[in-house]
Design an enzyme around this catalytic site. Structure first.
Site, PDB file in Angstrom:
ATOM      1  N   ARG A 124      33.034  34.155  47.806  1.00  0.00           N
ATOM      2  CA  ARG A 124      33.962  35.150  48.391  1.00  0.00           C
ATOM      3  C   ARG A 124      34.804  34.521  49.516  1.00  0.00           C
ATOM      4  NH1 ARG A 124      34.931  40.361  45.987  1.00  0.00           N
ATOM      5  NH2 ARG A 124      35.696  40.940  48.038  1.00  0.00           N
ATOM      6  N   HIS A 146      38.752  37.702  40.404  1.00  0.00           N
ATOM      7  CA  HIS A 146      37.627  38.548  40.793  1.00  0.00           C
ATOM      8  C   HIS A 146      36.429  37.660  41.074  1.00  0.00           C
ATOM      9  CE1 HIS A 146      34.440  41.544  40.719  1.00  0.00           C
ATOM     10  NE2 HIS A 146      33.770  40.667  39.987  1.00  0.00           N
ATOM     11  N   ASN A 157      45.975  39.794  42.618  1.00  0.00           N
ATOM     12  CA  ASN A 157      45.327  38.900  43.588  1.00  0.00           C
ATOM     13  C   ASN A 157      44.487  37.810  42.928  1.00  0.00           C
ATOM     14  OD1 ASN A 157      43.210  40.429  42.749  1.00  0.00           O
ATOM     15  ND2 ASN A 157      42.713  41.305  44.748  1.00  0.00           N
ATOM     16  N   ARG A 185      43.241  33.395  47.350  1.00  0.00           N
ATOM     17  CA  ARG A 185      44.208  34.481  47.532  1.00  0.00           C
ATOM     18  C   ARG A 185      45.191  34.150  48.658  1.00  0.00           C
ATOM     19  NH1 ARG A 185      39.716  39.307  46.755  1.00  0.00           N
ATOM     20  NH2 ARG A 185      40.000  39.640  44.510  1.00  0.00           N
ATOM     21  N   THR A 204      40.603  41.039  49.623  1.00  0.00           N
ATOM     22  CA  THR A 204      41.335  41.665  48.515  1.00  0.00           C
ATOM     23  C   THR A 204      42.858  41.566  48.669  1.00  0.00           C
ATOM     24  OG1 THR A 204      39.497  43.232  48.460  1.00  0.00           O
ATOM     25  CG2 THR A 204      41.429  43.788  47.134  1.00  0.00           C
ATOM     26  N   GLU A 264      27.273  42.420  36.635  1.00  0.00           N
ATOM     27  CA  GLU A 264      28.543  41.893  36.121  1.00  0.00           C
ATOM     28  C   GLU A 264      28.318  40.729  35.158  1.00  0.00           C
ATOM     29  OE1 GLU A 264      30.902  41.014  39.609  1.00  0.00           O
ATOM     30  OE2 GLU A 264      31.152  43.139  40.078  1.00  0.00           O
ATOM     31  N   LYS A 282      42.303  36.346  36.644  1.00  0.00           N
ATOM     32  CA  LYS A 282      43.077  37.503  36.194  1.00  0.00           C
ATOM     33  C   LYS A 282      44.383  37.071  35.509  1.00  0.00           C
ATOM     34  CE  LYS A 282      41.210  40.536  39.835  1.00  0.00           C
ATOM     35  NZ  LYS A 282      41.551  41.516  40.903  1.00  0.00           N
ATOM     36  N   PHE A 297      45.742  54.123  41.704  1.00  0.00           N
ATOM     37  CA  PHE A 297      46.195  52.857  41.137  1.00  0.00           C
ATOM     38  C   PHE A 297      45.368  52.398  39.934  1.00  0.00           C
ATOM     39  CE2 PHE A 297      43.301  51.777  44.700  1.00  0.00           C
ATOM     40  CZ  PHE A 297      42.369  50.968  44.053  1.00  0.00           C
ATOM     41  N   TYR A 353      35.410  48.262  37.087  1.00  0.00           N
ATOM     42  CA  TYR A 353      36.115  48.856  38.221  1.00  0.00           C
ATOM     43  C   TYR A 353      35.758  50.326  38.405  1.00  0.00           C
ATOM     44  CZ  TYR A 353      38.882  44.600  38.938  1.00  0.00           C
ATOM     45  OH  TYR A 353      39.281  43.311  39.217  1.00  0.00           O
TER      46      TYR A 353
END
Ligand code: IDP
Ligand code: MG
Length: 154
Positions: free
Chosen positions: A86, A116, A113, A103, A92, A127, A10, A58, A50
């Protein structure tokens, strides 16, 4: 089962010079990089990606954040890779993530964070197809493969 996972590094991670660190962690784990590119995420892609948050208060802020700079997209492949990735990424909420996870080591925020990663095989398939064309994914032999998996995991 061999799985593919979509990773998005990100804008906060790019601004904070963490791209190399992130790729390094996945490389050392033994995951296979089969796709890699830098893109600007357009409105449609962010709304699809998303979708599960599109009615949240948000969402507008999340969209603005994700479009504040280019992002780096990767596809990583490995045996049962989705859950393994993950774990490396962490939950998250950055400030609740275990030290040692990406993270946990680099994020304090729920929104900013860093990264993804796909959360299920079904989502990963959608995805990967959303962000990569077939000809941007590579099928190649990796010489460390025999030292990363046992016979029953190949
Ligand atoms: P994940 O990235 O751990 O899979 P999701 O619930 O799928 O988490 O949320 C997608 C992204 O939306 C998060 O990574 C984060 O950037 C953002 N997000 C999630 N919850 C919130 C929130 O409560 N406030 C602001 N942003 C959020
Ligand atoms: Mg998610």
């Amino acid at each position: 089962m061999v799985q593919k996972s979509l990773i998005i590094v990100k804008p906060d991670a790019l601004q904070r010079n963490l791209l190399g660190e992130i790729i390094h962690r996945f490389e050392r784990k033994g995951l296979k990089l089969i796709g890699l590119k830098m893109i600007a995420i357009d409105d449609l892609k962010i709304e699809e990606h998303y979708e599960h948050h599109k009615d949240k208060p948000f969402f507008a802020g999340l969209k603005k954040f994700m479009q504040s700079s280019p992002v780096v997209c990767m596809v990583l492949e490995g045996y049962e890779a989705i859950d393994a990735i993950r774990l490396i990424v962490g939950p998250t909420m950055g400030r609740a993530a275990d030290a040692g996870s990406i993270r946990g080591d680099f994020a304090m925020s729920v929104q900013y964070n860093i990264i993804h990663a796909s959360d299920s095989d079904e989502n990963a398939k959608a995805e990967v197809a959303r962000f990569f064309n077939e000809d941007e994914l590579f099928d190649y032999q990796k010489i460390d493969f025999d030292m990363i998996y046992g016979d029953d995991e190949r």
